[in-house]
Design a protein around this motif. Structure first.
Motif, PDB file in Angstrom:
ATOM      1  N   THR A 132       0.825  -1.207   0.000  1.00  0.00           N
ATOM      2  CA  THR A 132       0.000   0.000   0.000  1.00  0.00           C
ATOM      3  C   THR A 132       0.863   1.262   0.000  1.00  0.00           C
ATOM      4  N   ALA A 133       1.902   1.276   0.838  1.00  0.00           N
ATOM      5  CA  ALA A 133       2.791   2.440   0.898  1.00  0.00           C
ATOM      6  C   ALA A 133       3.546   2.628  -0.415  1.00  0.00           C
ATOM      7  N   LEU A 134       3.981   1.519  -1.006  1.00  0.00           N
ATOM      8  CA  LEU A 134       4.735   1.616  -2.254  1.00  0.00           C
ATOM      9  C   LEU A 134       3.840   1.993  -3.428  1.00  0.00           C
ATOM     10  N   ASP A 135       2.595   1.531  -3.409  1.00  0.00           N
ATOM     11  CA  ASP A 135       1.642   1.966  -4.438  1.00  0.00           C
ATOM     12  C   ASP A 135       1.478   3.487  -4.396  1.00  0.00           C
ATOM     13  N   GLU A 136       1.339   4.016  -3.183  1.00  0.00           N
ATOM     14  CA  GLU A 136       1.186   5.465  -3.038  1.00  0.00           C
ATOM     15  C   GLU A 136       2.444   6.191  -3.496  1.00  0.00           C
ATOM     16  N   ALA A 137       3.610   5.642  -3.124  1.00  0.00           N
ATOM     17  CA  ALA A 137       4.876   6.281  -3.518  1.00  0.00           C
ATOM     18  C   ALA A 137       5.031   6.324  -5.035  1.00  0.00           C
ATOM     19  N   LEU A 138       4.766   5.212  -5.683  1.00  0.00           N
ATOM     20  CA  LEU A 138       4.961   5.142  -7.129  1.00  0.00           C
ATOM     21  C   LEU A 138       3.914   5.949  -7.895  1.00  0.00           C
ATOM     22  N   SER A 139       2.744   6.149  -7.286  1.00  0.00           N
ATOM     23  CA  SER A 139       1.699   6.941  -7.943  1.00  0.00           C
ATOM     24  C   SER A 139       2.086   8.418  -8.050  1.00  0.00           C
ATOM     25  N   LEU A 140       3.089   8.849  -7.300  1.00  0.00           N
ATOM     26  CA  LEU A 140       3.540  10.238  -7.360  1.00  0.00           C
ATOM     27  C   LEU A 140       4.289  10.547  -8.661  1.00  0.00           C
ATOM     28  N   TRP A 141       4.750   9.508  -9.338  1.00  0.00           N
ATOM     29  CA  TRP A 141       5.529   9.708 -10.558  1.00  0.00           C
ATOM     30  C   TRP A 141       4.611   9.853 -11.760  1.00  0.00           C
ATOM     31  N   SER A 142       4.894  10.875 -12.596  1.00  0.00           N
ATOM     32  CA  SER A 142       4.149  11.057 -13.836  1.00  0.00           C
ATOM     33  C   SER A 142       5.078  11.068 -15.047  1.00  0.00           C
ATOM     34  N   GLY A 143       6.341  10.806 -14.837  1.00  0.00           N
ATOM     35  CA  GLY A 143       7.347  10.798 -15.908  1.00  0.00           C
ATOM     36  C   GLY A 143       8.726  10.819 -15.291  1.00  0.00           C
ATOM     37  N   PRO A 144       9.773  11.000 -16.093  1.00  0.00           N
ATOM     38  CA  PRO A 144      11.129  11.073 -15.532  1.00  0.00           C
ATOM     39  C   PRO A 144      11.256  12.245 -14.563  1.00  0.00           C
ATOM     40  N   ALA A 145      12.056  12.063 -13.529  1.00  0.00           N
ATOM     41  CA  ALA A 145      12.286  13.156 -12.584  1.00  0.00           C
ATOM     42  C   ALA A 145      12.881  14.361 -13.318  1.00  0.00           C
ATOM     43  N   TYR A 146      12.380  15.545 -12.975  1.00  0.00           N
ATOM     44  CA  TYR A 146      12.831  16.794 -13.590  1.00  0.00           C
ATOM     45  C   TYR A 146      12.734  16.726 -15.119  1.00  0.00           C
ATOM     46  N   ALA A 147      11.628  16.160 -15.608  1.00  0.00           N
ATOM     47  CA  ALA A 147      11.437  15.996 -17.052  1.00  0.00           C
ATOM     48  C   ALA A 147      11.647  17.331 -17.767  1.00  0.00           C
ATOM     49  N   GLY A 148      12.410  17.272 -18.850  1.00  0.00           N
ATOM     50  CA  GLY A 148      12.759  18.480 -19.578  1.00  0.00           C
ATOM     51  C   GLY A 148      14.087  19.059 -19.147  1.00  0.00           C
ATOM     52  N   PHE A 149      14.477  18.765 -17.918  1.00  0.00           N
ATOM     53  CA  PHE A 149      15.770  19.226 -17.400  1.00  0.00           C
ATOM     54  C   PHE A 149      16.659  18.038 -17.015  1.00  0.00           C
ATOM     55  N   ASP A 150      16.181  16.810 -17.250  1.00  0.00           N
ATOM     56  CA  ASP A 150      16.876  15.636 -16.734  1.00  0.00           C
ATOM     57  C   ASP A 150      18.254  15.425 -17.357  1.00  0.00           C
ATOM     58  N   GLY A 151      18.557  16.117 -18.469  1.00  0.00           N
ATOM     59  CA  GLY A 151      19.893  16.025 -19.042  1.00  0.00           C
ATOM     60  C   GLY A 151      20.808  17.162 -18.641  1.00  0.00           C
ATOM     61  N   GLU A 152      20.281  18.108 -17.870  1.00  0.00           N
ATOM     62  CA  GLU A 152      21.096  19.253 -17.444  1.00  0.00           C
ATOM     63  C   GLU A 152      22.079  18.836 -16.343  1.00  0.00           C
ATOM     64  N   PRO A 153      23.324  19.335 -16.406  1.00  0.00           N
ATOM     65  CA  PRO A 153      24.309  18.946 -15.395  1.00  0.00           C
ATOM     66  C   PRO A 153      23.845  19.216 -13.961  1.00  0.00           C
ATOM     67  N   TRP A 154      23.128  20.325 -13.734  1.00  0.00           N
ATOM     68  CA  TRP A 154      22.693  20.626 -12.368  1.00  0.00           C
ATOM     69  C   TRP A 154      21.664  19.631 -11.854  1.00  0.00           C
ATOM     70  N   ALA A 155      20.922  19.006 -12.777  1.00  0.00           N
ATOM     71  CA  ALA A 155      19.864  18.076 -12.372  1.00  0.00           C
ATOM     72  C   ALA A 155      20.325  16.623 -12.335  1.00  0.00           C
ATOM     73  N   LEU A 156      21.361  16.301 -13.085  1.00  0.00           N
ATOM     74  CA  LEU A 156      21.723  14.902 -13.313  1.00  0.00           C
ATOM     75  C   LEU A 156      21.948  14.089 -12.038  1.00  0.00           C
ATOM     76  N   PRO A 157      22.711  14.564 -11.041  1.00  0.00           N
ATOM     77  CA  PRO A 157      22.902  13.738  -9.836  1.00  0.00           C
ATOM     78  C   PRO A 157      21.585  13.426  -9.125  1.00  0.00           C
ATOM     79  N   GLU A 158      20.691  14.411  -9.037  1.00  0.00           N
ATOM     80  CA  GLU A 158      19.415  14.181  -8.364  1.00  0.00           C
ATOM     81  C   GLU A 158      18.515  13.279  -9.193  1.00  0.00           C
ATOM     82  N   VAL A 159      18.526  13.449 -10.497  1.00  0.00           N
ATOM     83  CA  VAL A 159      17.739  12.571 -11.372  1.00  0.00           C
ATOM     84  C   VAL A 159      18.215  11.130 -11.238  1.00  0.00           C
ATOM     85  N   THR A 160      19.534  10.941 -11.201  1.00  0.00           N
ATOM     86  CA  THR A 160      20.099   9.590 -11.050  1.00  0.00           C
ATOM     87  C   THR A 160      19.675   8.982  -9.718  1.00  0.00           C
ATOM     88  N   ARG A 161      19.752   9.764  -8.656  1.00  0.00           N
ATOM     89  CA  ARG A 161      19.363   9.273  -7.321  1.00  0.00           C
ATOM     90  C   ARG A 161      17.890   8.874  -7.291  1.00  0.00           C
TER      91      ARG A 161
END
Length: 263
Positions: A132-161
């Motif tokens: 139940t907790a993991l269903d709720e956690a995964l439902s928060l995602w609607s695409g790649p983290a920081y979509a549109g910026f996920d290739g930017e150097p400032w975002a990359l470490p956080e996107v990877t994490r």
């Protein structure tokens, strides 16, 4: 004054009092993104400018432009703030800016909190609560983290994490369901997971276990062979100790492979 809600598990977005707000153009949103990945730490002006204009180099007016972006973001994120009052969300400290949000205001923080809660449920063998907790956690995602910026150097470490944690959450959700006795019904999901993440040995382990618990030792061994081939092809390595132990257990039809399984 209510704290804004911020979303990074997909397109960077914000809500105020539950209603979506417009954050402005890409560079203005990037300013917010750089502050979000700093997790409340102060980002000096020069570091913000370098990150936001890294691909093109900053204009001569970058400092003035940055202040303009901050002013506009404050107006959006703190609509009830009097003009001369100090910012409470996007704050100025020393020679930089920081983002101060309430608990759970950022969806990535809620995601990691739910993942930690699920880990505790798994440790206590409360597998349905973990699902139940993991269903709720995964439902928060609607695409790649920081979509549109996920290739930017400032975002990359956080996107990877965050991307790694998303995979971990998917694996743990399937592991919890496997512990609940869902064997055959999980095989399709696990095949998708190993196809997407062929280097993730934990996903292969779960697939092998699902096949074995479904009464298909042959399919379990075939999955182990596939895992070995993919690891050799992609990384030039043999399976790790855990996967090798699982292979031995499957060959020996070890009774521990059924341990903890509910019906």
């Amino acid at each position: 004054m209510s704290s804004p809600g911020l979303r990074v598990l997909g397109t960077v977005a914000a809500t105020v009092d539950g209603r979506p707000v417009r954050l402005g153009g890409p560079r203005q949103v990037a300013v917010l993104g750089v502050l979000l990945v700093a997790h409340g730490q102060v980002v000096p002006d020069d570091a913000l400018i370098e990150a936001v204009w890294e691909s093109t180099g900053p204009p001569a007016s970058a400092t003035v432009t940055l202040r303009g972006y901050v002013k506009k973001l404050r107006k959006v994120l703190e609509p009830g703030r009097p003009p001369r009052e100090r910012g409470r969300v996007l704050v100025r400290e020393g020679s930089g800016y920081a983002l101060r949000t309430g608990p759970g205001a950022v969806d990535s923080d809620r995601f990691t909190t739910l993942l930690n809660i699920a880990d505790r449920y798994m440790a206590d063998e409360r597998h349905q609560a973990a699902v139940t907790a993991l269903d709720e956690a995964l439902s928060l995602w609607s695409g790649p983290a920081y979509a549109g910026f996920d290739g930017e150097p400032w975002a990359l470490p956080e996107v990877t994490r965050l991307s790694h944690l998303r995979r971990v959450a998917r694996e743990r959700r399937l592991a919890a369901r496997l512990a609940l006795g869902e064997d055959t019904t999980l095989i399709g999901d696990l095949e998708v997971l190993v196809a997407e993440e062929p280097m993730a040995e934990r996903a292969w382990e779960l697939l092998v276990l699902a096949w074995y618990r479904s009464g298909r030792q042959d399919a379990a061994l075939a999955a182990l062979r596939r895992a070995r081939e993919r690891l050799a092809e992609e990384l030039g390595v043999d399976p790790g100790p855990s996967l090798r132990r699982l292979e031995t257990a499957v060959l020996n039809q070890d009774q521990t492979l059924m341990a903890g399984r509910r019906r």
